[in-house]
Design a protein around this motif. Structure first.
Motif, PDB file in Angstrom:
ATOM      1  N   LEU A 148       4.634  -2.346  -6.077  1.00  0.00           N
ATOM      2  CA  LEU A 148       5.294  -3.480  -5.439  1.00  0.00           C
ATOM      3  C   LEU A 148       4.743  -4.753  -6.069  1.00  0.00           C
ATOM      4  CD1 LEU A 148       4.419  -1.469  -2.566  1.00  0.00           C
ATOM      5  CD2 LEU A 148       6.641  -2.563  -2.269  1.00  0.00           C
ATOM      6  N   VAL A 149       5.606  -5.445  -6.808  1.00  0.00           N
ATOM      7  CA  VAL A 149       5.251  -6.713  -7.439  1.00  0.00           C
ATOM      8  C   VAL A 149       6.174  -7.774  -6.871  1.00  0.00           C
ATOM      9  CG1 VAL A 149       5.271  -8.031  -9.595  1.00  0.00           C
ATOM     10  CG2 VAL A 149       4.383  -5.695  -9.565  1.00  0.00           C
ATOM     11  N   VAL A 150       5.579  -8.819  -6.325  1.00  0.00           N
ATOM     12  CA  VAL A 150       6.354  -9.931  -5.784  1.00  0.00           C
ATOM     13  C   VAL A 150       6.181 -11.122  -6.712  1.00  0.00           C
ATOM     14  CG1 VAL A 150       6.626 -11.515  -3.844  1.00  0.00           C
ATOM     15  CG2 VAL A 150       6.100  -9.108  -3.421  1.00  0.00           C
ATOM     16  N   ALA A 163      10.144  -6.859  -7.403  1.00  0.00           N
ATOM     17  CA  ALA A 163      10.607  -6.158  -8.597  1.00  0.00           C
ATOM     18  C   ALA A 163      11.121  -4.776  -8.214  1.00  0.00           C
ATOM     19  CB  ALA A 163       9.471  -6.029  -9.610  1.00  0.00           C
ATOM     20  N   CYS A 164      12.356  -4.490  -8.580  1.00  0.00           N
ATOM     21  CA  CYS A 164      12.972  -3.178  -8.377  1.00  0.00           C
ATOM     22  C   CYS A 164      13.649  -2.782  -9.675  1.00  0.00           C
ATOM     23  CB  CYS A 164      14.012  -3.233  -7.256  1.00  0.00           C
ATOM     24  SG  CYS A 164      13.316  -3.621  -5.635  1.00  0.00           S
ATOM     25  N   TYR A 223      18.870   2.153  -6.672  1.00  0.00           N
ATOM     26  CA  TYR A 223      17.723   1.264  -6.808  1.00  0.00           C
ATOM     27  C   TYR A 223      16.461   2.014  -6.397  1.00  0.00           C
ATOM     28  CZ  TYR A 223      21.060  -2.547  -7.194  1.00  0.00           C
ATOM     29  OH  TYR A 223      22.083  -3.363  -7.606  1.00  0.00           O
ATOM     30  N   ASP A 224      15.403   1.801  -7.143  1.00  0.00           N
ATOM     31  CA  ASP A 224      14.085   2.359  -6.843  1.00  0.00           C
ATOM     32  C   ASP A 224      13.034   1.279  -7.030  1.00  0.00           C
ATOM     33  OD1 ASP A 224      14.684   5.058  -6.309  1.00  0.00           O
ATOM     34  OD2 ASP A 224      14.358   5.703  -8.369  1.00  0.00           O
ATOM     35  N   LEU A 225      11.841   1.528  -6.503  1.00  0.00           N
ATOM     36  CA  LEU A 225      10.687   0.746  -6.900  1.00  0.00           C
ATOM     37  C   LEU A 225      10.254   1.242  -8.276  1.00  0.00           C
ATOM     38  CD1 LEU A 225       8.583   0.733  -3.603  1.00  0.00           C
ATOM     39  CD2 LEU A 225       9.888  -1.173  -4.580  1.00  0.00           C
ATOM     40  N   TRP A 228      15.373  -8.375  -9.432  1.00  0.00           N
ATOM     41  CA  TRP A 228      14.517  -8.998  -8.424  1.00  0.00           C
ATOM     42  C   TRP A 228      15.326  -9.103  -7.137  1.00  0.00           C
ATOM     43  CZ3 TRP A 228       9.485  -9.610  -9.391  1.00  0.00           C
ATOM     44  CH2 TRP A 228       9.067  -9.595 -10.728  1.00  0.00           C
ATOM     45  N   LEU A 229      14.875  -8.429  -6.099  1.00  0.00           N
ATOM     46  CA  LEU A 229      15.591  -8.414  -4.834  1.00  0.00           C
ATOM     47  C   LEU A 229      14.752  -9.067  -3.746  1.00  0.00           C
ATOM     48  CD1 LEU A 229      16.924  -4.714  -4.762  1.00  0.00           C
ATOM     49  CD2 LEU A 229      18.171  -6.772  -5.441  1.00  0.00           C
TER      50      LEU A 229
END
Length: 150
Positions: free
Chosen positions: A25-27, A33-34, A45-47, A123-124
């Protein structure tokens, strides 16, 4: 042995081998970031992240997978938790992805370093990620991140 958090429902009569994994998980600013995995009308969609290869640690797998899928170099910062997800791959193979979800720091981004042509970095907003992510385990990790940051 299964982790305490198990998501998905296995189909009766199928064996779901455990597949050790690490996801991140990168914000950046307010977005997560997905990856959008192109499967035509069955895209999802995935991580970023995936299987641990050989003797890799979760951290090493996370760094490698981020680079392969997004072109992003990351530094794992904190292991948020562990969860598993029963699912069937695009080719129908049943698996139980089991492993750590990591908060990671974005160090650099080089789109030319990405090698998985069917993966696209997107980027969601966290709310959109909760709705769009294919796996419940990934949505759980996003919710855990939001609670962790509160």
């Amino acid at each position: 042995m299964r982790p305490r958090l198990q998501f998905g429902t296995p189909e009766q009569g199928l064996d779901y081998p455990i597949r050790p994994t690490a996801f991140g998980l990168v914000v950046h600013e307010t977005h997560l970031a997905c990856v959008r995995v192109d499967r035509g009308d069955r895209s999802y969609y995935d991580l970023p992240g995936g299987a641990i290869d050989g003797e890799e640690t979760e951290e090493q797998a996370l760094v490698r997978e981020f680079l392969e899928e997004t072109g992003m170099t990351v530094r794992p910062v904190e292991r948020l938790g562990e969860a598993a997800q029963f699912f069937r791959r695009s080719d129908g193979e049943p698996l139980n992805n089991t492993g750590g979800f990591w908060i990671a720091e974005r160090l650099s981004l080089d789109p030319a370093a990405k090698i998985e042509a069917d993966h696209e970095l997107v980027w969601l907003a966290p709310g959109a990620a909760l709705q769009k992510l294919r796996h419940d385990a990934h949505a759980w990790a996003v919710a855990a991140l939001l609670r962790h940051r509160a």
